[in-house]
Design an enzyme around this catalytic site. Structure first.
Site, short mmCIF file in Angstrom:
data_model
loop_
_atom_site.label_atom_id
_atom_site.label_comp_id
_atom_site.label_asym_id
_atom_site.label_seq_id
_atom_site.Cartn_x
_atom_site.Cartn_y
_atom_site.Cartn_z
N ARG A 49 0.86 -1.19 0.00
CA ARG A 49 0.00 0.00 0.00
C ARG A 49 0.88 1.23 0.00
O ARG A 49 1.47 1.59 1.00
CB ARG A 49 -0.93 -0.01 1.23
CG ARG A 49 -1.73 1.28 1.35
CD ARG A 49 -2.86 1.17 2.36
NE ARG A 49 -2.46 0.66 3.65
CZ ARG A 49 -1.84 1.38 4.59
NH1 ARG A 49 -1.50 2.62 4.35
NH2 ARG A 49 -1.54 0.84 5.76
N HIS A 86 -3.58 4.72 4.52
CA HIS A 86 -4.79 3.89 4.54
C HIS A 86 -6.04 4.75 4.34
O HIS A 86 -6.94 4.40 3.59
CB HIS A 86 -4.89 3.14 5.87
CG HIS A 86 -6.02 2.17 5.93
ND1 HIS A 86 -5.99 0.94 5.32
CD2 HIS A 86 -7.25 2.27 6.51
CE1 HIS A 86 -7.14 0.31 5.54
NE2 HIS A 86 -7.92 1.10 6.25
N TYR A 99 4.64 4.53 11.00
CA TYR A 99 4.98 3.11 11.02
C TYR A 99 5.79 2.64 9.82
O TYR A 99 6.02 1.44 9.66
CB TYR A 99 3.71 2.26 11.18
CG TYR A 99 2.62 2.55 10.17
CD1 TYR A 99 2.62 1.94 8.92
CD2 TYR A 99 1.58 3.42 10.48
CE1 TYR A 99 1.62 2.20 8.00
CE2 TYR A 99 0.57 3.69 9.57
CZ TYR A 99 0.59 3.08 8.33
OH TYR A 99 -0.41 3.34 7.43
#
Length: 205
Positions: free
Chosen positions: A98, A102, A111
């Site tokens: 990805r 998100h 992260y």
């Protein structure tokens, strides 16, 4: 279709078990992009791969490069053929990444690093396929430009339609529940139809 995060949910495992026992004609495609929102895969499972989870349920599983469109097509074509022939379910894990956050509220820098994202951008499946087709002489720049324009038109049309208020029919609640409506569903549909008619009559007054 399910993401890697979804494989940590109970209903995923229940579905695999049910499909395996009943030899259901279904293909489970796991899009493993490495993160369940912000939780990395290493904190979701100790299995060597998500495809390994098929072993415990007696389901054949395949692991494929999710950024390789022809490879994904080949694996899924075989899985669908097997399901249609009565061979039962197949679990397919497609490894991808990805690139974007998100959601709008997700700060992906918490992260993962920019370097990691940059490295994965080089594996964009559309660009990989475009380069390969161009190398083989099957795609020209004018074709790419035409497809991009068509994609933009489709996206613009979709955005416009999404901003329209849909005309909803409450009676559609009873469609596609069973091939033939049960007695209970027919009674519920009749009750709703009567209530809607009464409400409309009250409005007219």
């Amino acid at each position: 279709m399910v993401g890697d995060g979804g494989t940590s949910e109970g209903d995923f495992h229940e579905a695999l078990n049910f499909a395996a026992v009943w030899k259901a004609p279904v293909v489970f495609l796991v899009q493993n992009n490495g993160f369940a929102i912000s939780v990395p895969l290493a904190k979701q499972t100790a299995a060597p791969s998500l495809a390994h989870k098929g072993v415990g349920y007696g389901i054949p599983a395949r692991l494929v490069d999710g950024n390789d469109a022809p490879a994904v097509h080949e694996v899924l074509t075989e899985a669908v053929r097997r399901a249609r022939a009565g061979g039962g379910p197949t679990l397919v894990e497609a490894l991808t990444y990805r690139v974007e956050a998100h959601t709008n509220a997700d700060d992906a820098t918490r992260y993962r690093t920019d370097a990691e994202v940059t490295a994965w951008r080089a594996h964009d499946p559309v660009e990989l396929l475009e380069r390969e087709l161009t190398r083989r002489g099957l795609l020209e720049e004018k074709d790419v430009a035409a497809e991009r324009e068509a994609a933009e038109r489709m996206a613009a049309d979709l955005r416009e339609r999404m901003n329209e208020d849909p005309a909803l029919d409450p009676m559609e609640l009873f469609d596609h529940v069973y091939a033939r409506r049960t007695g209970q569903l027919r009674r519920q549909a009749d009750q709703l139809r009567a209530e809607l008619a009464a409400a409309e009559e009250g409005t007219d007054r």
